[in-house]
Design a protein around this motif. Sequence first.
Motif, PDB file in Angstrom:
ATOM      1  N   MET A 177      10.668   9.575  30.678  1.00 49.94           N
ATOM      2  CA  MET A 177      11.093  10.810  31.363  1.00 49.94           C
ATOM      3  C   MET A 177      10.494  10.886  32.771  1.00 49.94           C
ATOM      4  N   THR A 266       4.850  14.249  22.841  1.00 52.09           N
ATOM      5  CA  THR A 266       6.163  14.900  22.926  1.00 52.09           C
ATOM      6  C   THR A 266       6.303  16.006  21.882  1.00 52.09           C
TER       7      THR A 266
ATOM      8  N   ARG B 222      18.773  16.651  30.753  1.00 52.54           N
ATOM      9  CA  ARG B 222      17.376  16.783  30.348  1.00 52.54           C
ATOM     10  C   ARG B 222      17.202  17.784  29.205  1.00 52.54           C
ATOM     11  N   LEU B 226      11.407  19.308  27.291  1.00 50.97           N
ATOM     12  CA  LEU B 226      10.641  18.504  28.240  1.00 50.97           C
ATOM     13  C   LEU B 226      10.035  19.368  29.332  1.00 50.97           C
TER      14      LEU B 226
END
Lengths: 364, 228
Positions: A177, A266, B222, B226
């Motif tokens: 990411m 995560t 996305r 996150l």
Amino acid sequence: MITDKVLMKGNEAFAEAAIRGGARLYFGYPITPQSEVPEYMSRELPKVGGHFVQAESELGAINMAYGAGAAGGSVFISSSSPGIALMQEGMSFLCSAEVPLLAMNVSRGGPGIGGIQPGQADYYQVTRGGGNGDYRIPVFAPASIQEAVDLLYEGTEMAQKWRNPIMVFTDGMIGQMMEPVRLPDYKPVLTPSEIAGKRNWACTGYADRGGDQERRVVKSLRMQPEKLEEHVEKLFEKYARAEKELARYETENLKGADVVFVAFGTTARICREAIEILAEKGVKAGLIRPISLWPFPNKAFDEIDFGTTKAVISAELSMGQMITDVQLALNGRLPVFLAHRTGGMVPTSPEVAARAQAVLEGLK
Amino acid sequence: MRRIIVISGHYGSGKTELAVSLAMDLAKRQDRPFPRLSLVDLDVANPYFRSRERMDLLQAHGVRVYGDSFDSTGATAELPALTAALRAPLEDPGCQTIVDLGGNDAGARVLRQFGKYFEGDDHELWAVVNFRRYETRDIETAREHVESIENELRLRVTGLVNNTHLLRESTPDILKEGYEKAVALADIMGLPLLFTCYPAGLVSPEDLKGIAPLYPLGLYIRPAYLDK
């Protein structure tokens, strides 16, 4: 120079942070989802006077790291789950010989060659180790790219201080990411004579030692059982100190919580969103986020509000591995449940919230 | 806008978000010059966050999505294998085609095998630039990146897109700072600056006075957790 906030892919930021923290030697073999780390190192290390070697395999890489570390080098290696498995023999040797190493596992789904999507099923592999003998490796599990950058920046010095491998354990999601990060300033790099002086155990050769002729030996073989036992006891005095000094964690919303999640990486981020979803439904949920996985932050569990909390849920990208440490830390004080996906699947926050509600319902 | 739009840019430039946003917008328009609409995902270098992951949403809006050759496991297959079917939208004169290219020179290389479709003049090659990406942080590094893509593709970039952003931490000031650099880069490279993207819902166009044209970017790729 410390940078402004810049957008970086996890793997690139990890590599840059290791360089800025002083790592100058990298040995590795590409494997998804961390291949950007060796790619970045191959391009950037030579620019700062470092060296990159693509090994013939992870076995080769870890043994190059063993040799270079024994010679006083500041070594960084990285791989992903099956590659880390191949390195386990070497990890045992490095621990035995007290050779520093900064290592990173950007983990994926297993077992076997598994898949390339994110996983945390290496928990046992990294906290218990797959190598032989009595040894321990401090393991840190960042939940953001910035946290990973800060840990890797600190990692080279930490590995030298403890004369042991230090592992940063993250999953493919954080490796792949993008996130805004602030990169710390470059640490000064030691000259060969400074290395010979400061790392006064390392096999640096005599040339940089200013007349010191003492023989230095870095080894793992000890044929006399008395000597081996004495050595292992000494290692474990070091590990006992590490247990006190290296345990790290964060807690959120523990006061008055009905249920507490335990999650790292995560999964901790997903739990944060699940906590918001539960709050809308009138359920108070808290979070214990272990940052160090070994030593496991047992103290964090004393902060649970035992007057209100009815259950603890270990949320993992595995079939339940950290849950063993959660149970040990709680020592029977509360029932422990699992919320999980595995094989590269990542649970959604509504899934995790629903699991918490089902657990609380079941306890009524 | 010409028939084939190839979108290049570094990982994190937001090219995949742009490709998906553009496809979604075109899908909703009644007055399209081309009756059919396709998105071709050539990002074989990146295993996560590909436009194929939003395949269902796009297909529900009538966008045909072409990626690698493994339909059932496409989004996770590690093999950089492309389906021959993706030649269809490139050849079809009635199909508006958006091509999402891999994130660096090595990722862009896959386009070379389709070189014959870019000999004419019915394509555009956009370079998306984010000056808050560490690897394209100033005019010099951004220029190097755009030129490395051109060299690899043996095609000229036809226009720049400014998508300077810091994800959820994007502010009007960050966008303005990027815009100034993008204007300078366009000038140095002799390229038009086509438009500046802004994250819809995060930054208001009213705070971006002096920047034109503007294009609102949806955040499709996305996952929300996150940003927790």
